[in-house]
Motif scaffolding. Structure first.
Motif, PDB file in Angstrom:
ATOM      1  N   GLY A   3      11.923   9.022   8.441  1.00 12.47           N
ATOM      2  CA  GLY A   3      11.438   7.813   7.813  1.00 12.47           C
ATOM      3  C   GLY A   3      10.415   8.124   6.745  1.00 12.47           C
ATOM      4  O   GLY A   3      10.203   9.281   6.364  1.00 12.47           O
ATOM      5  N   VAL A   4       9.740   7.094   6.277  1.00 12.13           N
ATOM      6  CA  VAL A   4       8.667   7.255   5.299  1.00 12.13           C
ATOM      7  C   VAL A   4       7.492   7.955   5.989  1.00 12.13           C
ATOM      8  O   VAL A   4       7.104   7.573   7.102  1.00 12.13           O
ATOM      9  N   TYR A  33       6.281   1.607  -2.759  1.00  2.85           N
ATOM     10  CA  TYR A  33       5.342   0.497  -2.834  1.00  2.85           C
ATOM     11  C   TYR A  33       4.103   0.862  -2.039  1.00  2.85           C
ATOM     12  O   TYR A  33       4.188   1.506  -1.001  1.00  2.85           O
ATOM     13  N   TYR A  35       0.604  -0.877  -0.242  1.00  2.00           N
ATOM     14  CA  TYR A  35      -0.044  -2.103   0.215  1.00  2.00           C
ATOM     15  C   TYR A  35      -1.380  -1.751   0.862  1.00  2.00           C
ATOM     16  O   TYR A  35      -1.536  -0.683   1.453  1.00  2.00           O
ATOM     17  N   GLN A  37      -3.925  -3.191   3.786  1.00  2.42           N
ATOM     18  CA  GLN A  37      -4.042  -4.126   4.906  1.00  2.42           C
ATOM     19  C   GLN A  37      -5.474  -4.083   5.410  1.00  2.42           C
ATOM     20  O   GLN A  37      -5.840  -3.257   6.240  1.00  2.42           O
ATOM     21  N   LEU A  43      -1.355  -8.166   4.430  1.00  5.53           N
ATOM     22  CA  LEU A  43      -0.946  -7.102   3.516  1.00  5.53           C
ATOM     23  C   LEU A  43      -1.079  -7.585   2.075  1.00  5.53           C
ATOM     24  O   LEU A  43      -0.573  -8.628   1.713  1.00  5.53           O
ATOM     25  N   PHE A  45      -0.285  -6.563  -1.822  1.00  3.23           N
ATOM     26  CA  PHE A  45       0.505  -5.658  -2.659  1.00  3.23           C
ATOM     27  C   PHE A  45      -0.405  -4.957  -3.654  1.00  3.23           C
ATOM     28  O   PHE A  45      -1.201  -5.587  -4.350  1.00  3.23           O
ATOM     29  N   LEU A  90      -0.628   1.106   3.484  1.00  3.62           N
ATOM     30  CA  LEU A  90       0.774   1.287   3.852  1.00  3.62           C
ATOM     31  C   LEU A  90       1.609   1.611   2.625  1.00  3.62           C
ATOM     32  O   LEU A  90       1.407   1.044   1.549  1.00  3.62           O
ATOM     33  N   GLU A  98      15.900  -3.777   1.187  1.00  4.89           N
ATOM     34  CA  GLU A  98      14.860  -3.753   2.212  1.00  4.89           C
ATOM     35  C   GLU A  98      13.867  -2.622   2.017  1.00  4.89           C
ATOM     36  O   GLU A  98      14.236  -1.491   1.704  1.00  4.89           O
ATOM     37  N   GLN A  99      12.603  -2.945   2.227  1.00  4.91           N
ATOM     38  CA  GLN A  99      11.550  -1.924   2.193  1.00  4.91           C
ATOM     39  C   GLN A  99      11.360  -1.354   3.589  1.00  4.91           C
ATOM     40  O   GLN A  99      11.330  -2.087   4.568  1.00  4.91           O
ATOM     41  N   PHE A 101       8.772   0.896   5.887  1.00  2.00           N
ATOM     42  CA  PHE A 101       7.344   1.209   5.863  1.00  2.00           C
ATOM     43  C   PHE A 101       7.010   2.508   6.577  1.00  2.00           C
ATOM     44  O   PHE A 101       7.652   2.888   7.559  1.00  2.00           O
ATOM     45  N   GLY A 102       5.968   3.152   6.077  1.00  2.00           N
ATOM     46  CA  GLY A 102       5.401   4.300   6.744  1.00  2.00           C
ATOM     47  C   GLY A 102       4.371   3.872   7.771  1.00  2.00           C
ATOM     48  O   GLY A 102       4.103   2.681   7.923  1.00  2.00           O
ATOM     49  N   PRO A 103       3.775   4.841   8.466  1.00  2.00           N
ATOM     50  CA  PRO A 103       2.813   4.522   9.524  1.00  2.00           C
ATOM     51  C   PRO A 103       1.439   4.139   8.997  1.00  2.00           C
ATOM     52  O   PRO A 103       0.637   3.577   9.733  1.00  2.00           O
TER      53      PRO A 103
ATOM     54  N   TYR B  36       8.737 -10.060   8.875  1.00  2.00           N
ATOM     55  CA  TYR B  36       8.558  -8.687   9.307  1.00  2.00           C
ATOM     56  C   TYR B  36       7.862  -8.699  10.671  1.00  2.00           C
ATOM     57  O   TYR B  36       7.100  -9.603  10.985  1.00  2.00           O
ATOM     58  N   ARG B  43       5.964   0.961  13.446  1.00  2.00           N
ATOM     59  CA  ARG B  43       5.824   0.614  12.040  1.00  2.00           C
ATOM     60  C   ARG B  43       6.243  -0.825  11.784  1.00  2.00           C
ATOM     61  O   ARG B  43       7.023  -1.410  12.528  1.00  2.00           O
ATOM     62  N   LEU B  44       5.738  -1.327  10.692  1.00  2.00           N
ATOM     63  CA  LEU B  44       6.172  -2.635  10.212  1.00  2.00           C
ATOM     64  C   LEU B  44       7.656  -2.531   9.849  1.00  2.00           C
ATOM     65  O   LEU B  44       8.085  -1.579   9.200  1.00  2.00           O
ATOM     66  N   LEU B  46      11.460  -4.895   8.945  1.00  2.00           N
ATOM     67  CA  LEU B  46      12.074  -6.172   8.613  1.00  2.00           C
ATOM     68  C   LEU B  46      12.750  -6.755   9.847  1.00  2.00           C
ATOM     69  O   LEU B  46      13.508  -6.064  10.525  1.00  2.00           O
ATOM     70  N   ARG B  49      15.825 -12.017   7.051  1.00  2.00           N
ATOM     71  CA  ARG B  49      15.597 -12.601   5.726  1.00  2.00           C
ATOM     72  C   ARG B  49      16.491 -13.823   5.585  1.00  2.00           C
ATOM     73  O   ARG B  49      17.570 -13.877   6.159  1.00  2.00           O
ATOM     74  N   TYR B  94      12.858  -7.498  -4.273  1.00  2.00           N
ATOM     75  CA  TYR B  94      11.943  -6.916  -3.295  1.00  2.00           C
ATOM     76  C   TYR B  94      10.717  -6.283  -3.947  1.00  2.00           C
ATOM     77  O   TYR B  94       9.916  -5.666  -3.287  1.00  2.00           O
ATOM     78  N   VAL B  97       6.320  -8.285  -3.039  1.00  2.00           N
ATOM     79  CA  VAL B  97       6.373  -9.174  -1.890  1.00  2.00           C
ATOM     80  C   VAL B  97       4.973  -9.627  -1.524  1.00  2.00           C
ATOM     81  O   VAL B  97       4.056  -8.814  -1.434  1.00  2.00           O
ATOM     82  N   PHE B  99       2.697 -11.169   1.370  1.00  2.00           N
ATOM     83  CA  PHE B  99       2.693 -11.320   2.816  1.00  2.00           C
ATOM     84  C   PHE B  99       1.655 -12.351   3.256  1.00  2.00           C
ATOM     85  O   PHE B  99       0.606 -12.517   2.627  1.00  2.00           O
ATOM     86  N   GLY B 100       1.945 -13.012   4.361  1.00  2.00           N
ATOM     87  CA  GLY B 100       0.937 -13.815   5.025  1.00  2.00           C
ATOM     88  C   GLY B 100       0.012 -12.907   5.830  1.00  2.00           C
ATOM     89  O   GLY B 100       0.221 -11.699   5.897  1.00  2.00           O
TER      90      GLY B 100
END
Lengths: 110, 109
Positions: A3-4, A33, A35, A37, A43, A45, A90, A98-99, A101-103, B36, B43-44, B46, B49, B94, B97, B99-100
């Motif tokens: 993964g990432v 990308y 982000y 947090q 999150l 951007f 992140l 779809e994105q 995500f890394g840890p 998400y 991890r976060l 998806l 959608r 994408y 994005v 996020f809330g």
């Protein structure tokens, strides 16, 4: 499939210092990308890189910058660190859609 | 600018009870909307959608343009549903994005 990945996992810096965070995308993904947090803010951007170019950035000051390398990995640089930069950073990657995500890297600014 | 509102920071429900996680968006055009999920120590990722109109892990979400909402629902909560849930909106693909702040769902056994 790997993964990432992000490095380092955790980082402690003092105000005014500079930091570099790293991200390796999933093989075949050309977009990265970033982000932020922060506690209670969800999150936010930061930056989008695709094919080595910065394509978009969020509402962050210029001291947040980065780059993407020919192998599509990416760095996020933050200069003149402030206390409010303490957050989980992140990274996500995508090819089309779809994105993933890394840890994250947890940055603490003292 | 896009804005995504999740009014509840924490939602606690009993196992077997219905779940509804609220999400409202501000974009006036035709956004893409996502949910998400982040399970503990994972991890976060998806969840679903709106364009796919599918049910994932029993969760569904319907886009209501009149109310600018995209609430996430599940008829019977399971303990493994306990996680942080983030609603997200994108006005064009994408690439950027919004996020809330997320809602923590706690399912009580």
């Amino acid at each position: 499939e790997a993964g990432v990945t992000q490095s380092p996992t955790h980082l402690i810096k003092t105000r005014g210092q500079q930091v570099t965070l790293r991200c390796s995308p999933i093989s075949g993904h050309t977009s990265v990308y970033w982000y932020q947090q922060a506690l209670g803010l969800g999150l936010q951007f930061l930056l989008w890189y695709d094919e080595g170019e910065e394509r978009n950035r969020g509402n962050f000051p210029p001291r947040f910058s980065g780059r993407q390398f020919p192998n599509y990995s990416s760095e996020l640089n933050v200069n003149a660190l402030e206390l409010e930069d303490s957050a989980l950073y992140l990274c996500a990657s995508s090819f089309v859609g779809e994105q993933f995500f890394g840890p994250g890297t947890r940055l603490t600014v003292l | 600018a896009q804005r995504v509102t999740q009014p509840e920071k924490l939602l606690s429900v009993f196992k077997g009870a219905p779940v509804e996680l609220k999400c409202n968006y501000s974009y006036s055009g035709s956004p893409e909307l996502f949910w998400y999920v982040q399970y503990s120590r994972q991890r976060l990722q998806l969840l679903l959608r709106h364009i796919s109109r599918e049910s994932i892990k029993g969760f569904t979400a319907d886009l209501n343009k009149g109310e600018t909402s995209f609430h996430l629902k599940k008829p019977f909560a399971q303990e493994e549903d306990s996680a942080m849930y983030y609603c997200a909106s994108n006005s064009g693909g994408y690439q950027k994005v919004t996020f809330g702040i997320g809602t923590k769902l706690q399912v009580i056994p």
